[in-house]
Scaffold this motif. Structure first.
Motif, mmCIF file in Angstrom:
data_model
loop_
_atom_site.group_PDB
_atom_site.id
_atom_site.type_symbol
_atom_site.label_atom_id
_atom_site.label_comp_id
_atom_site.label_asym_id
_atom_site.label_seq_id
_atom_site.Cartn_x
_atom_site.Cartn_y
_atom_site.Cartn_z
ATOM 1 N N ASP A 1 -1.647 -3.435 -2.304
ATOM 2 C CA ASP A 1 -2.382 -4.621 -2.478
ATOM 3 C C ASP A 1 -2.562 -4.664 -3.978
ATOM 4 O O ASP A 1 -3.776 -4.432 -4.519
ATOM 5 N N GLY A 2 -1.422 -4.702 -4.695
ATOM 6 C CA GLY A 2 -1.366 -4.826 -6.336
ATOM 7 C C GLY A 2 -2.059 -6.009 -6.640
ATOM 8 O O GLY A 2 -2.840 -6.101 -7.812
ATOM 9 N N ARG A 3 -2.194 -7.160 -5.917
ATOM 10 C CA ARG A 3 -2.963 -8.493 -6.213
ATOM 11 C C ARG A 3 -4.453 -8.037 -6.534
ATOM 12 O O ARG A 3 -5.082 -8.570 -7.371
ATOM 13 N N HIS A 4 -5.153 -7.104 -5.797
ATOM 14 C CA HIS A 4 -6.444 -6.767 -6.189
ATOM 15 C C HIS A 4 -6.487 -5.375 -6.785
ATOM 16 O O HIS A 4 -7.498 -4.818 -6.445
ATOM 17 N N PRO B 1 -2.412 -5.066 1.773
ATOM 18 C CA PRO B 1 -3.095 -6.122 1.916
ATOM 19 C C PRO B 1 -3.315 -6.537 3.245
ATOM 20 O O PRO B 1 -2.457 -6.086 4.332
ATOM 21 N N ALA B 2 -4.010 -7.531 3.531
ATOM 22 C CA ALA B 2 -4.398 -8.229 4.943
ATOM 23 C C ALA B 2 -3.119 -8.507 5.650
ATOM 24 O O ALA B 2 -2.930 -8.529 6.874
ATOM 25 N N VAL B 3 -2.339 -9.471 4.889
ATOM 26 C CA VAL B 3 -1.092 -9.879 5.386
ATOM 27 C C VAL B 3 0.117 -9.189 4.809
ATOM 28 O O VAL B 3 0.130 -9.244 3.279
ATOM 29 N N THR B 4 1.221 -8.508 5.386
ATOM 30 C CA THR B 4 2.156 -7.896 4.919
ATOM 31 C C THR B 4 3.760 -8.627 5.141
ATOM 32 O O THR B 4 4.644 -8.343 4.722
ATOM 33 N N SER B 5 3.738 -9.553 6.134
ATOM 34 C CA SER B 5 4.771 -9.767 6.743
ATOM 35 C C SER B 5 5.833 -10.750 5.837
ATOM 36 O O SER B 5 6.976 -10.718 6.138
#
Length: 149
Positions: free
Chosen positions: A133-136, A143-147
């Motif tokens: 989760d590099g965005r955060h 991250p919560a969504v990886t698909s």
């Protein structure tokens, strides 16, 4: 098991070889250094990896050779400017990056798996992936969504 792969940018100006282990967990060779970085591949949702679709595997300098195209590489650094992101100035493809982080045991290259020319579809499909989760700036969790990564 570790295997020598060859890779390139889209136009072929940049060519490299890297000794990598894309085998699934339980079938991998011994990691060259301590830490998760040497035991899997990574997909990240940071602004750079997401936009370039960078799927990375870390390799030590001893396991990487730039075969041609040094003059074709342009460099891009952002954020803390600690990682050298490079791309081909002709076709724009991002074949690799490099940095030197103490936590990772020193210098390394991050090879873009999408640039490997001789990895089979099966090897790519079976390669282990850790999502970051590099965005955060939460590199230690998915991250919560990886698909979509």
């Amino acid at each position: 098991m570790k295997k020598t792969y060859h890779g390139s940018c889209h136009c072929g100006a940049v060519r490299f070889s890297a000794n990598l282990d894309l085998a699934p967990e339980g079938k991998r060779s011994e990691a060259p250094r301590p830490g998760v970085w040497w035991t899997t591949t990574f997909r990240c949702n940071c602004s750079s990896c997401l936009k370039t679709r960078f799927w990375k595997v870390f390799v030590t300098p001893e396991d990487f050779s730039l075969l041609s195209g040094e003059e074709a590489l342009a460099e891009y650094r952002f954020g803390e400017r600690m990682t050298r992101h490079v791309f081909c100035r002709h076709c724009g493809v991002h074949p690799l990056g490099s940095a030197d982080f103490e936590i990772m045991g020193g210098p390394f290259h991050a090879v873009n798996i999408a640039c490997l020319d001789d990895a089979t579809d099966e090897e790519l499909a079976n390669a282990p992936i850790v999502y970051e989760d590099g965005r955060h700036d939460a590199w230690d969790r998915s991250p919560a969504v990886t698909s979509f990564l």
